[in-house]
Write an enzyme that holds these catalytic residues in place. Sequence first.
Site, PDB file in Angstrom:
ATOM      1  N   MET A  66       0.778  -1.099  -0.115  1.00  0.00           N
ATOM      2  CA  MET A  66       0.083  -0.010   0.016  1.00  0.00           C
ATOM      3  C   MET A  66       0.679   1.202   0.140  1.00  0.00           C
ATOM      4  O   MET A  66       1.935   1.208   0.194  1.00  0.00           O
ATOM      5  CB  MET A  66      -1.006  -0.183   1.362  1.00  0.00           C
ATOM      6  CG  MET A  66      -1.775  -1.140   1.139  1.00  0.00           C
ATOM      7  SD  MET A  66      -3.003  -1.131   2.661  1.00  0.00           S
ATOM      8  CE  MET A  66      -3.827   0.496   2.436  1.00  0.00           C
ATOM      9  N   HIS A  67       0.144   2.504  -0.103  1.00  0.00           N
ATOM     10  CA  HIS A  67       0.566   3.828  -0.115  1.00  0.00           C
ATOM     11  C   HIS A  67       1.680   4.223  -1.144  1.00  0.00           C
ATOM     12  O   HIS A  67       2.209   5.223  -1.004  1.00  0.00           O
ATOM     13  CB  HIS A  67       1.339   3.931   1.447  1.00  0.00           C
ATOM     14  CG  HIS A  67       0.766   3.294   2.682  1.00  0.00           C
ATOM     15  ND1 HIS A  67      -0.686   3.538   2.790  1.00  0.00           N
ATOM     16  CD2 HIS A  67       0.868   2.390   3.313  1.00  0.00           C
ATOM     17  CE1 HIS A  67      -1.089   2.982   3.603  1.00  0.00           C
ATOM     18  NE2 HIS A  67      -0.156   2.024   4.351  1.00  0.00           N
TER      19      HIS A  67
ATOM     20  N   ASP B 253      -2.776  -5.103   0.475  1.00  0.00           N
ATOM     21  CA  ASP B 253      -2.141  -6.287   1.034  1.00  0.00           C
ATOM     22  C   ASP B 253      -2.650  -6.843   2.285  1.00  0.00           C
ATOM     23  O   ASP B 253      -3.162  -8.344   2.183  1.00  0.00           O
ATOM     24  CB  ASP B 253      -0.676  -6.564   1.018  1.00  0.00           C
ATOM     25  CG  ASP B 253      -0.191  -5.177   2.047  1.00  0.00           C
ATOM     26  OD1 ASP B 253      -1.020  -4.538   2.720  1.00  0.00           O
ATOM     27  OD2 ASP B 253       1.060  -5.071   2.248  1.00  0.00           O
TER      28      ASP B 253
END
Length: 479
Positions: A77-78, A233
């Site tokens: 992520m991110h 995830d």
Amino acid sequence: MFIGLDLGTSGLKGILLDEAQRIVAEATAPLTVSRPQGGWSEQDPADWIAAAEAVFDALSQAHDLGAVAAIGLSGQMHGATLLDAADRVLRPCILWNDTRSYREAAEMDAVPAWRRVTGNIVFPGFTAPKLAWVKSHEPDTFKKVAKVLLPKDYLRLWLTGDHVAEMSDAAGTSWLDTGARDWSDDLLARTELGRDHMPRLVEGSEVSGTLRAELAERWGLRAEVVVAGGGGDNAASAIGVGVVQAGQAFVSLGTSGVLFAANEGYRPDPETAVHTFCHALPGTWHQMGVILAATDALNWFAGLVGQDAAALTIGLGPLQAPGSARFLPYLGGERTPLNDAAIRGAFIGLEHATDWAAATRAVLEGVTFAIRDCRDALAATGTEIHSLLAVGGGSRSDYWLSAVATALDTSVDLPVAGDFGGAFGAARLAMMAATGGGAELAPPPEIARTIEPEAGLTAAFDEGHARYRAAQTAIQGLT
């Protein structure tokens, strides 16, 4: 049949799932991380595509893909993947564990609108502060940004030709109105971006697009193969282990550490540094306590002493009470509950009697106590945990799981042998998108065995956690 792809930090994994949810083929391709400066963590998106091509090559060689109906995506992520108007990558992707934008994150977090709309602290690892950093430090690049994609959604662009994200991953950008499940025009404007810079949003179990014809032909797939929204995830892993109802939770001992709990509704509490995100199924949310180094801390220590990480844990024997040596696993800052990008790790209480085994136990205990901090933060929001599964590479260590069970005073269930992680969850989401199914396709796995708390050591682990917190306070005063 269904394909699940999980774009991790250290590799991309693909699995082929049949209609009975059995894995019939799997493949992995490694990835590396570039750290050009302290606190930086980057990857070249071209490497993700090369890894995906290698995984598709391996899957197609292992099994005929002609019966595949859908593909699901999971991923780290991110990450800030920046594209120009022609979908060219403008710079290496700034990853989830990159902390360079800690000043920008603090400035954003000081404005009440960010927490009010997103339900979360603006952490340095989130996407929005990374764009603020690019604007300040790479203004020419910022001016060219036409689209901002999360890592797995760059894979989706390659697969389908469409710019699409889904709710669970988008919730970690600091631009999503997490309760409304939509981009916030106000927060985007605060970073001098607009809705046109963002991908279209779908739910994780919905169809996001169809596979490009040239890719279908290349690997022998049908032209009408759909690509599901997928999940970040941890949300995808939750689908894989069936954590979709309130009271269900899992602890992941992977590169990072996660204590993930499903919720019955949207219940943010940013002050706890707990992440409150959309789940990968419509109308559902979840909360996470996140630490940045779990097996990463053990692997670091193993490299420091020139040993194999698994070998270090195998020789530990039965669970022991925490000793004088304490380890704080803040190798690159910490999220829950500290929200401190600058804090760093330490060994404290070393003595002549501290041998390799004692130091290894201290590392495992340090990560365990950080997970307990996450449990306490989740409890402060009112989230209860009635069942707890363990996943991730660290779950192979019975010593570590016994420490977690004892420190949390909670039984820890181990699934039967098999892969129930992000790729499996992504494949399940692909099945839902193709068949119109829902949470009934995500039952918990069969439990192989349960690790119970060591009743005679719970008080010792309570005392060890108190000493850990005291060391934590001392270290905070030094950073």
